[in-house]
Design a protein around this motif. Structure first.
Motif, PDB file in Angstrom:
ATOM      1  N   MET A 212      -5.810  15.481  -0.733  1.00  0.00           N
ATOM      2  CA  MET A 212      -4.497  15.751  -0.140  1.00  0.00           C
ATOM      3  C   MET A 212      -4.018  17.164  -0.452  1.00  0.00           C
ATOM      4  O   MET A 212      -4.044  17.609  -1.603  1.00  0.00           O
ATOM      5  CB  MET A 212      -3.494  14.717  -0.658  1.00  0.00           C
ATOM      6  N   ASN A 213      -3.555  17.855   0.590  1.00  0.00           N
ATOM      7  CA  ASN A 213      -3.052  19.228   0.419  1.00  0.00           C
ATOM      8  C   ASN A 213      -1.779  19.455   1.231  1.00  0.00           C
ATOM      9  O   ASN A 213      -1.511  20.558   1.678  1.00  0.00           O
ATOM     10  CB  ASN A 213      -4.131  20.246   0.813  1.00  0.00           C
ATOM     11  N   TRP A 214      -0.997  18.398   1.446  1.00  0.00           N
ATOM     12  CA  TRP A 214       0.243  18.495   2.201  1.00  0.00           C
ATOM     13  C   TRP A 214       1.313  17.613   1.559  1.00  0.00           C
ATOM     14  O   TRP A 214       0.996  16.648   0.864  1.00  0.00           O
ATOM     15  CB  TRP A 214       0.033  18.083   3.667  1.00  0.00           C
ATOM     16  N   PHE A 215       2.564  17.975   1.793  1.00  0.00           N
ATOM     17  CA  PHE A 215       3.696  17.224   1.260  1.00  0.00           C
ATOM     18  C   PHE A 215       4.293  16.318   2.333  1.00  0.00           C
ATOM     19  O   PHE A 215       4.339  16.679   3.518  1.00  0.00           O
ATOM     20  CB  PHE A 215       4.791  18.169   0.759  1.00  0.00           C
ATOM     21  N   VAL A 216       4.793  15.163   1.899  1.00  0.00           N
ATOM     22  CA  VAL A 216       5.463  14.250   2.821  1.00  0.00           C
ATOM     23  C   VAL A 216       6.872  14.759   3.135  1.00  0.00           C
ATOM     24  O   VAL A 216       7.438  15.598   2.411  1.00  0.00           O
ATOM     25  CB  VAL A 216       5.549  12.822   2.238  1.00  0.00           C
ATOM     26  N   GLN A 217       7.407  14.228   4.194  1.00  0.00           N
ATOM     27  CA  GLN A 217       8.772  14.577   4.588  1.00  0.00           C
ATOM     28  C   GLN A 217       9.746  14.119   3.502  1.00  0.00           C
ATOM     29  O   GLN A 217       9.605  13.042   2.930  1.00  0.00           O
ATOM     30  CB  GLN A 217       9.121  13.890   5.915  1.00  0.00           C
ATOM     31  N   GLY A 218      10.718  14.965   3.209  1.00  0.00           N
ATOM     32  CA  GLY A 218      11.681  14.646   2.163  1.00  0.00           C
ATOM     33  C   GLY A 218      11.480  15.436   0.896  1.00  0.00           C
ATOM     34  O   GLY A 218      12.272  15.345  -0.038  1.00  0.00           O
ATOM     35  N   ILE A 219      10.411  16.244   0.861  1.00  0.00           N
ATOM     36  CA  ILE A 219      10.153  17.105  -0.286  1.00  0.00           C
ATOM     37  C   ILE A 219      10.602  18.515   0.046  1.00  0.00           C
ATOM     38  O   ILE A 219      10.288  19.058   1.110  1.00  0.00           O
ATOM     39  CB  ILE A 219       8.662  17.106  -0.680  1.00  0.00           C
ATOM     40  N   LYS A 220      11.348  19.113  -0.869  1.00  0.00           N
ATOM     41  CA  LYS A 220      11.757  20.505  -0.746  1.00  0.00           C
ATOM     42  C   LYS A 220      10.909  21.324  -1.694  1.00  0.00           C
ATOM     43  O   LYS A 220      10.902  21.078  -2.904  1.00  0.00           O
ATOM     44  CB  LYS A 220      13.244  20.655  -1.078  1.00  0.00           C
ATOM     45  N   GLY A 221      10.177  22.281  -1.161  1.00  0.00           N
ATOM     46  CA  GLY A 221       9.252  23.063  -1.968  1.00  0.00           C
ATOM     47  C   GLY A 221       7.950  23.199  -1.213  1.00  0.00           C
ATOM     48  O   GLY A 221       7.669  22.417  -0.303  1.00  0.00           O
ATOM     49  N   LYS A 222       7.157  24.157  -1.605  1.00  0.00           N
ATOM     50  CA  LYS A 222       5.913  24.458  -0.899  1.00  0.00           C
ATOM     51  C   LYS A 222       4.705  24.320  -1.823  1.00  0.00           C
ATOM     52  O   LYS A 222       4.822  24.437  -3.035  1.00  0.00           O
ATOM     53  CB  LYS A 222       5.952  25.866  -0.306  1.00  0.00           C
ATOM     54  N   ILE A 223       3.577  24.077  -1.190  1.00  0.00           N
ATOM     55  CA  ILE A 223       2.304  24.083  -1.911  1.00  0.00           C
ATOM     56  C   ILE A 223       1.715  25.478  -1.791  1.00  0.00           C
ATOM     57  O   ILE A 223       1.411  25.914  -0.685  1.00  0.00           O
ATOM     58  CB  ILE A 223       1.333  23.044  -1.327  1.00  0.00           C
ATOM     59  N   PRO A 224       1.568  26.187  -2.891  1.00  0.00           N
ATOM     60  CA  PRO A 224       0.985  27.542  -2.816  1.00  0.00           C
ATOM     61  C   PRO A 224      -0.408  27.515  -2.204  1.00  0.00           C
ATOM     62  O   PRO A 224      -1.208  26.639  -2.486  1.00  0.00           O
ATOM     63  CB  PRO A 224       0.929  27.980  -4.289  1.00  0.00           C
TER      64      PRO A 224
ATOM     65  N   SER B 275       0.853  -1.190   0.000  1.00  0.00           N
ATOM     66  CA  SER B 275       0.000   0.000   0.000  1.00  0.00           C
ATOM     67  C   SER B 275       0.885   1.234   0.000  1.00  0.00           C
ATOM     68  O   SER B 275       1.824   1.334   0.802  1.00  0.00           O
ATOM     69  CB  SER B 275      -0.904   0.006   1.236  1.00  0.00           C
ATOM     70  N   VAL B 276       0.610   2.162  -0.896  1.00  0.00           N
ATOM     71  CA  VAL B 276       1.463   3.347  -1.058  1.00  0.00           C
ATOM     72  C   VAL B 276       1.462   4.209   0.195  1.00  0.00           C
ATOM     73  O   VAL B 276       2.509   4.602   0.714  1.00  0.00           O
ATOM     74  CB  VAL B 276       1.016   4.179  -2.280  1.00  0.00           C
ATOM     75  N   PHE B 277       0.290   4.514   0.708  1.00  0.00           N
ATOM     76  CA  PHE B 277       0.180   5.451   1.825  1.00  0.00           C
ATOM     77  C   PHE B 277      -0.097   4.712   3.144  1.00  0.00           C
ATOM     78  O   PHE B 277      -1.047   5.008   3.856  1.00  0.00           O
ATOM     79  CB  PHE B 277      -0.900   6.492   1.542  1.00  0.00           C
ATOM     80  N   LYS B 278       0.784   3.775   3.449  1.00  0.00           N
ATOM     81  CA  LYS B 278       0.707   3.065   4.714  1.00  0.00           C
ATOM     82  C   LYS B 278       1.734   3.633   5.680  1.00  0.00           C
ATOM     83  O   LYS B 278       2.891   3.842   5.319  1.00  0.00           O
ATOM     84  CB  LYS B 278       0.936   1.570   4.514  1.00  0.00           C
ATOM     85  N   GLY B 279       1.310   3.906   6.923  1.00  0.00           N
ATOM     86  CA  GLY B 279       2.171   4.562   7.884  1.00  0.00           C
ATOM     87  C   GLY B 279       3.308   3.697   8.404  1.00  0.00           C
ATOM     88  O   GLY B 279       3.326   2.480   8.183  1.00  0.00           O
ATOM     89  N   PRO B 280       4.275   4.340   9.043  1.00  0.00           N
ATOM     90  CA  PRO B 280       4.235   5.759   9.445  1.00  0.00           C
ATOM     91  C   PRO B 280       4.632   6.707   8.316  1.00  0.00           C
ATOM     92  O   PRO B 280       5.586   6.452   7.598  1.00  0.00           O
ATOM     93  CB  PRO B 280       5.267   5.815  10.578  1.00  0.00           C
ATOM     94  N   ILE B 281       3.875   7.790   8.178  1.00  0.00           N
ATOM     95  CA  ILE B 281       4.193   8.834   7.206  1.00  0.00           C
ATOM     96  C   ILE B 281       4.118  10.191   7.906  1.00  0.00           C
ATOM     97  O   ILE B 281       3.121  10.501   8.562  1.00  0.00           O
ATOM     98  CB  ILE B 281       3.210   8.814   6.012  1.00  0.00           C
ATOM     99  N   LYS B 282       5.179  10.975   7.742  1.00  0.00           N
ATOM    100  CA  LYS B 282       5.212  12.320   8.309  1.00  0.00           C
ATOM    101  C   LYS B 282       5.146  13.354   7.198  1.00  0.00           C
ATOM    102  O   LYS B 282       5.538  13.091   6.061  1.00  0.00           O
ATOM    103  CB  LYS B 282       6.501  12.534   9.108  1.00  0.00           C
ATOM    104  N   ASP B 283       4.653  14.548   7.533  1.00  0.00           N
ATOM    105  CA  ASP B 283       4.660  15.633   6.557  1.00  0.00           C
ATOM    106  C   ASP B 283       5.953  16.431   6.681  1.00  0.00           C
ATOM    107  O   ASP B 283       6.851  16.077   7.460  1.00  0.00           O
ATOM    108  CB  ASP B 283       3.417  16.516   6.699  1.00  0.00           C
ATOM    109  N   GLN B 284       6.063  17.494   5.918  1.00  0.00           N
ATOM    110  CA  GLN B 284       7.293  18.287   5.889  1.00  0.00           C
ATOM    111  C   GLN B 284       7.694  18.839   7.254  1.00  0.00           C
ATOM    112  O   GLN B 284       8.874  19.004   7.546  1.00  0.00           O
ATOM    113  CB  GLN B 284       7.139  19.456   4.916  1.00  0.00           C
TER     114      GLN B 284
END
Length: 372
Positions: free
Chosen positions: A359-371, A330-339
């Protein structure tokens, strides 16, 4: 003699009655056959498609048009196509014009959602199908591919191919469809390369080669050694190829645009679904629903690997693909943290489809923001 005469009369009456009965039912049977013939004619509905771009984009619209061709071939019809329709008031005008002449209308871009919904209320006898949206009505359904599955697989390939752990991603628009795909891509990369970081910039375009190239170059200048792109044009992977950087496109097989540096990318396949929708309307059993098709249903997939992608990478991705199909992964199986480090999915739990689609948030490990 009387008995024989009565018997003769009885037989004659029965014969005449049978004849009358046959005469009275024959027109009904003929009428039924005629009606059936007329129904068969009506069972070939008038179908229309609204495109954000042109099939020549080689990406999103190209794939929808391939699906449209399957409909035309299957049912022996000539569907109507309107290309290059901007999202907004123009879309509503175009959709309403089509509603006056067609039985089924497919609107194939997220920004067509409200225009489609508005027109659907005015034309209750027309079936409307909107791609990637969430608004439905009695005569309006939605359909979407599980882009997070194919995005995850593409991420695995990117994570394996990156040597400096710097991966770039040119996002189209900051909508859930793009956000969850970037998140899945990142999780896939991190599953095989925990140190991988994904830098995201936004082009705010679906098909604008000049703008998309500029966005790609901004990431290449930061030293990424794998570049993924969500737009319909191959501008990003072509820019990557010029720098001898691995590239990944979107929606359809883009191998031909950068054969030496191409890895793979998520693809979409609408044809079988389009055929099933038209058939259900013809059969009289269509109903409004929000359809989600994934790897198992064949709506999403990944393109054939580029000629220089190592076999062990291909084998790993194909193994994970089968695990997703079989429900072992499963792609979105925890643990998953946001930025920010906040736990969004606890260990052992899975994100619901509703949460993925909003979904309106980025996972940890992404550099960049959601406007915002």
């Amino acid at each position: 003699m009387k008995k024989l005469f009565r018997l003769f009369v009885f037989i004659l009456v029965v014969a005449l009655a049978a004849g009358c009965s046959q005469a009275s039912t024959t027109p009904k049977e003929n009428k039924k056959e005629n009606t059936s013939g007329q129904t068969e004619k009506k069972e070939k509905p008038k179908v229309a498609f609204v495109y954000i771009g042109v099939p020549g984009d080689g990406g999103w619209t190209f794939q929808h048009d391939e699906g449209r061709k399957m409909v035309d071939e299957k049912f022996g019809i000539k569907s109507t196509v309107v290309e290059n329709v901007p999202e907004g008031p123009d879309a509503e005008r175009v959709i309403e014009e089509l509603a006056q002449k067609n039985d089924i209308i497919f609107t194939t871009s997220f920004g067509y959602m409200d225009p489609t919904f508005n027109v659907a209320k005015k034309y209750p006898k027309v079936v409307f199908m909107h791609a990637t949206g969430y608004k439905k009505a009695e005569n309006m359904g939605t359909y979407q591919g599980k882009g997070w599955e194919s995005g995850y697989l593409a991420g695995i390939a990117a994570g394996k191919q990156s040597k400096n752990n710097k991966i770039g991603y040119v996002g189209a628009f900051p909508i859930p469809e793009v956000i969850y795909t970037i998140n899945a891509f990142t999780l896939g990369a991190q599953s095989v390369n925990p140190d991988a970081e994904v830098s995201v910039v936004w082009s705010n375009t679906w098909f604008d080669p000049a703008t998309e190239r500029q966005a790609a170059v901004s990431l290449l200048d930061q030293g990424v050694d794998v570049l993924a792109n969500y737009q319909d044009s191959p501008a990003g992977i072509q820019a990557a190829a010029e720098k001898k950087v691995w590239g990944m496109g979107n929606d359809s097989d883009m191998n031909r645009y950068a054969p030496d540096t191409y890895i793979t990318n998520p693809t979409l396949h609408w044809g079988e679904y389009y055929v099933s929708v038209v058939q259900s309307v013809m059969d009289g059993n269509w109903k409004s629903e929000g359809y989600l098709g994934g790897l198992k249903e064949g709506m999403v997939d990944i393109a054939p690997f580029g000629k220089n992608v190592p076999k062990d990478v291909q084998d790993l991705v194909n193994t994970k693909k089968q695990d997703l199909i079989d429900g072992k992964l499963s792609v979105f199986k925890g643990p998953i943290k946001d930025q920010s480090g906040k736990v969004r999915v606890e260990d052992g739990k899975e994100l619901s489809v509703e949460d993925i689609l909003s979904m309106n948030w980025f996972v940890q490990g992404i550099k960049g923001k959601i406007p915002q």
